[in-house]
Design an enzyme around this catalytic site. Structure first.
Site, PDB file in Angstrom:
ATOM      1  N   GLU A  68       0.797  -1.225   0.000  1.00 60.05           N
ATOM      2  CA  GLU A  68       0.000   0.000   0.000  1.00 60.05           C
ATOM      3  C   GLU A  68       0.825   1.268   0.000  1.00 60.05           C
ATOM      4  O   GLU A  68       0.371   2.314   0.475  1.00 60.05           O
ATOM      5  CB  GLU A  68      -0.950   0.035   1.214  1.00 60.05           C
ATOM      6  N   THR A 118      -0.325   2.477  -8.045  1.00 57.89           N
ATOM      7  CA  THR A 118      -0.908   3.732  -8.509  1.00 57.89           C
ATOM      8  C   THR A 118       0.051   4.426  -9.464  1.00 57.89           C
ATOM      9  O   THR A 118      -0.353   4.948 -10.499  1.00 57.89           O
ATOM     10  CB  THR A 118      -1.245   4.640  -7.318  1.00 57.89           C
ATOM     11  N   ARG A 136      -8.377  -0.081  -5.140  1.00 57.90           N
ATOM     12  CA  ARG A 136      -7.335  -0.761  -4.380  1.00 57.90           C
ATOM     13  C   ARG A 136      -7.473  -2.266  -4.525  1.00 57.90           C
ATOM     14  O   ARG A 136      -8.486  -2.842  -4.141  1.00 57.90           O
ATOM     15  CB  ARG A 136      -7.458  -0.364  -2.901  1.00 57.90           C
ATOM     16  N   ASP A 154       6.025  -3.725 -11.727  1.00 58.80           N
ATOM     17  CA  ASP A 154       5.314  -3.483 -10.473  1.00 58.80           C
ATOM     18  C   ASP A 154       5.191  -4.817  -9.745  1.00 58.80           C
ATOM     19  O   ASP A 154       4.940  -5.851 -10.362  1.00 58.80           O
ATOM     20  CB  ASP A 154       3.927  -2.902 -10.776  1.00 58.80           C
ATOM     21  N   GLN A 178       3.395  -6.782   0.013  1.00 60.18           N
ATOM     22  CA  GLN A 178       3.281  -7.487   1.292  1.00 60.18           C
ATOM     23  C   GLN A 178       4.424  -8.473   1.461  1.00 60.18           C
ATOM     24  O   GLN A 178       5.057  -8.899   0.508  1.00 60.18           O
ATOM     25  CB  GLN A 178       1.937  -8.219   1.375  1.00 60.18           C
TER      26      GLN A 178
END
Lengths: 392, 453
Positions: free
Chosen positions: A57, A62, A199, A227, A231
């Site tokens: 996150e 993005t 998301r 990308d 996590q």
């Protein structure tokens, strides 16, 4: 015996002279293959590999979407539509997290009364929480939308939202809740902005190839952007991408200094980012790799820093607030920047200090900002290229 | 008529042309130049008026390189304002030849002939030629200056409107002009363009624009307001980035700009307590071989930082400056040596600095080598450094120093013509070093052997 010698003598001599017909063709083919391999290797060398790394996150995906919008053909209608289910899922997830969170706070907090959802809304809450726990979400109808809206406006839920940092409330919560009407239209097609906010946890690796088009319309540089999932369980896949990287774009969400990890609610997110950055810097394959540090989510940081002190995070415990208002925000940002700078030089061996290291303040959701930022990144990498080629 | 040969010493850089009539006409010197070429007034008064103009023109044009040799007075080797001719036919500046004659000489200074007539005749023709020549030059000069001012104003106007590549080009040209023609500096400063230039610097400024803008700003005199503006964190970050990534010229400009800012009274030390800045500075300093001018600029800023911002010293030690500076010491120019030693001296004032010096193997030998025969300032700093290090770890460091020939050097310092304080300190250090040795052994260490320079 002598004939053998004579024969081989002939063939020894012929090595100095041009080959015979069959050999010529074979050699010609070999040479052609060699040339093709050389050409393709050379072409590959002109493709600069960019790696988006960072904790979960932090905004990597993005940025990835922004690059797609800026330098590729963007999202066509089909692609935009494909995000509808994700956006709806985000809505259900958000309201569930908030309702469940309210219940938990009502039980555990000392001033529990403010987290108790009003009687009218309790049933709504239970129903929505149940829906949110399913694997498949129903389409967002007008009816359900109204129910969600009612619950969202409940005082207790708002109070819970204010404590969002101790829950796992996604950053897109407010945006989607405010746009519920639009999202639930029958013929809803997500806008670019909606897609940027959507998301979904990245798993595996995604890549795009693009060429930043400059003023002169002559691009030249070709980038391949990767990308990855941020996590912990995703990070073991990173190592496969570490060879031949031109630049690492490390995303750090500076607004997360008071939040805990999704995968480990006892670990502060900023501390996790700190350790992760340190680990990435020390990788031997990144000896000559340029590092672009994106201090992301500045828009959220701006608002938060005036309410929640920085020293809540262990790494920032020596922070001294100076002024207030805009000046304070700048001061806080400079402090965080210095901390990352310190970390960089601590984790970098003296021989490696010459690699490019730049820090950028970003808000990944702002397309104009990302475009400007990327222009600078592009310029830096091109200059680096020229310097290495001895032309500057 | 014998051609007068100009002595070689009169040959000017541009090559003193011997003016012949054809060339004079061709170049339009005769009556070609505007101001006062032809038509001077009657004898006497007009000559006086023109002489003043001529003097002013020559002053404004200074230095002129290719003045024709026949315009030069043989006595003063300067252009003649009022040429007069002797009976021998030689021409001199009136004041000079009159002085010569008044000293009692009755000869022609160049030909050494005896003068049969001490009259001096004004050489109107030559005067007219000189005036015409300088007038023409002056006119050209004035026109070029105006051009330059005009061009500068044009560029500043352009900068307010354009972006991107055009902006970079305008900045590049303006930067070159500011360096070549100091007369523009005032124009730029007055037109409020300093604010425009500083506004171009920000977090999203490209390297191309930033390096040119800084190149211009660093050549102007900035008032407090402009400097305060430049001290904003985002702008400082940009300067630091360019210090790390630019060409040597850009890097040097960045160091100069930061030094300019440090002069302000409300300069905040956080601005220079940036690791990126210090690492960038050391990188500039280290590159002695390829860019020695960069080394000096970097050292100069580092010295200013060290002496004014004491808090930053520990950061400087942290980036490994001590070892790098010590490495720099052999084969450095005098200016760089003095700066480097002063920085090391300042760093030795903090504990981390002393430890770093102790741990750097070349520190002591290099300092010992520089104790004598460089400059008094070097002696002072080197001595201070050695003091700090030996005080920290007398057993270890004093012996290393003595092995490097410290004792003999200290004796030389004491015997030299330096200040009494230095001699005193040297004596004390000598005593400190001697503590670990027996008298005889120490005496042998004090002898100047062939290996000690």
């Amino acid at each position: 015996m002598l004939s053998l010698v004579l024969d081989s003598m002939g063939s020894f001599c012929s090595r100095q002279k041009p080959y015979n017909e069959a050999d010529t063709e074979e050699n010609e083919q070999d040479a052609e293959i060699e040339r093709r391999i050389a050409r393709e290797t050379k072409a590959e060398q002109h493709i600069h590999k960019l790696l988006l790394l960072g904790a979960g996150e932090s905004g990597k995906s993005t940025i990835f979407k922004q690059i797609k919008l800026l330098f590729q053909t963007g999202f066509d209608e089909a692609e935009l539509r494909s995000y509808t289910s994700v956006i709806h899922a985000n809505v259900y997830q958000t309201i569930k997290i908030l309702y469940d969170g309210a219940k938990e706070l009502a039980q555990n907090e000392s001033d529990s009364s403010k987290y108790v959802v009003s009687l009218d809304n309790k049933d709504l809450g239970e129903k929505l929480s149940e829906i949110g726990s399913r694997l498949d979400y129903p389409y967002l109808t007008k009816e359900i939308t109204n129910e969600i809206k009612t619950l969202w406006n409940d005082a207790a839920i708002q109070e819970t939202y204010a404590r969002g940092n101790i829950l796992q409330v996604p950053d897109c919560a407010q945006y989607f809740m405010e746009n519920l009407e639009r999202l639930s239209e029958a013929d809803y097609v997500p806008t670019k902005e909606d897609v940027l906010y959507a998301r979904v946890r990245t798993t595996g690796v995604v890549e795009i190839q693009f060429s930043p088009v400059g003023e002169s319309r002559k691009s030249g540089e070709v980038y391949r952007l990767y990308d990855v999932g941020g996590q912990r369980n995703e990070r073991r896949k990173w190592i496969h991408l570490f060879e031949g990287v031109t630049a690492v774009i490390f995303c750090a969400a500076i607004s997360e200094y008071d939040q805990m990890l999704f995968e480990d609610e006892t670990k502060n997110r900023m501390m996790e980012t700190k350790e992760l950055f340190d680990w990435v810097l020390k990788q031997s394959c990144f000896e000559n790799t340029s590092f672009m540090l994106f201090l992301n989510k500045f828009d959220i940081f701006e608002k938060k820093v005036q309410k929640v002190p920085l020293n809540i995070c262990e790494w920032f415990r020596d922070y001294q607030p100076m002024a207030s208002g805009k000046q304070e925000v700048e001061h806080a940002y400079e402090f965080v920047k210095k901390k990352f700078e310190e970390l960089y030089f601590q984790s970098t061996k003296p021989e490696r200090v010459d690699r490019v290291f730049k820090i950028y303040r970003t808000t990944a959701l702002d397309q104009k900002l990302v475009k400007k930022t990327f222009k600078l990144v592009d310029e830096t990498l091109r200059r680096r290229n020229l310097i290495e080629a001895g032309l500057l | 008529m014998p051609q007068y040969q100009q002595p070689l010493s009169w040959r000017l850089e541009g090559g003193g042309r011997i003016l012949d009539l054809e060339t004079a006409v061709k170049d339009g010197i005769l009556g070609g130049g505007g101001g006062g070429g032809g038509g001077w007034g009657g004898p006497g008064c007009a000559a006086g008026g023109e002489k003043v103009d001529l003097k002013k023109m020559i002053e404004e044009l200074e230095p002129v390189e290719d003045v024709p040799s026949v315009f030069i007075c043989p006595i003063s080797l300067e252009a003649m304002l009022d040429p007069v001719t002797l009976c021998t036919g030689q021409t001199y500046e009136r004041t000079n030849i009159l002085k010569w004659l008044s000293m009692g000489h009755l000869t022609c200074p160049t030909t050494m002939q005896e003068l049969w007539d001490d009259a001096v005749t004004p050489n109107r023709t030559l005067h007219q030629l000189i005036h015409a020549w300088f007038s023409q030059r002056h006119l050209r000069f004035k026109k070029r200056s105006e051009d330059v001012q005009g061009r500068a104003a044009e560029l500043l106007d352009t900068l307010r409107k354009v972006k991107g590549h055009a902006r970079v080009q305008a900045l590049k040209e303006l930067q070159k002009m500011v360096v070549d023609h100091s007369s523009i500096k005032k124009t730029v400063a007055d037109s409020g363009s300093i604010a425009l230039l500083t506004s171009l610097l920000g977090p999203f400024t490209s390297h191309a624009v930033g390096s040119e803008a800084i190149g211009i700003l660093v050549n102007l005199s900035l008032n407090s307001e402009a400097k305060a503006n430049l001290m904003q964190p985002a702008k400082v970050s940009l300067v630091v980035d360019m210090l790390n990534e630019g060409t040597t010229e850009t890097r040097i400009n960045c160091t100069r700009l930061i030094e300019m800012l440090m002069g302000e009274k409300d300069f905040r030390p956080e601005i220079v307590s940036s690791l990126s800045l210090l690492v960038g500075l050391m990188r500039l300093v280290k590159d002695k071989k390829h860019h020695p001018s960069g080394t000096w600029a970097g050292l100069s800023l580092l010295k200013t930082i060290c002496s004014h911002q004491r808090q930053v010293r520990s950061l400087i030690v942290r980036v490994g400056a001590v070892a790098q500076l010590v490495e720099l010491l052999p084969d450095s120019s005098l200016e760089c040596l003095e700066l480097a030693l002063q920085i090391l001296n300042d760093l030795s004032a903090i504990p981390e600095g002393r430890v770093a010096l102790k741990d750097c193997p070349q520190a002591i030998p290099n300092a010992v080598r520089l104790l004598m025969r460089v400059s008094e300032s070097c002696t002072q700093h080197a001595l201070s450094i050695l003091w700090a290090v030996c005080k920290l770890a007398p057993d270890e460091c004093a012996s290393r120093a003595v092995e490097a020939g410290l004792a003999a050097k200290l004796l030389l310092v004491i015997q030299s013509g330096c200040s009494p304080e230095l001699k005193q300190r040297s004596a004390e250090l000598l005593k400190l070093c001697s503590l670990n040795y027996t008298a005889t052994l120490f005496m042998s260490k004090c002898k100047l052997t062939g290996t000690i320079q």
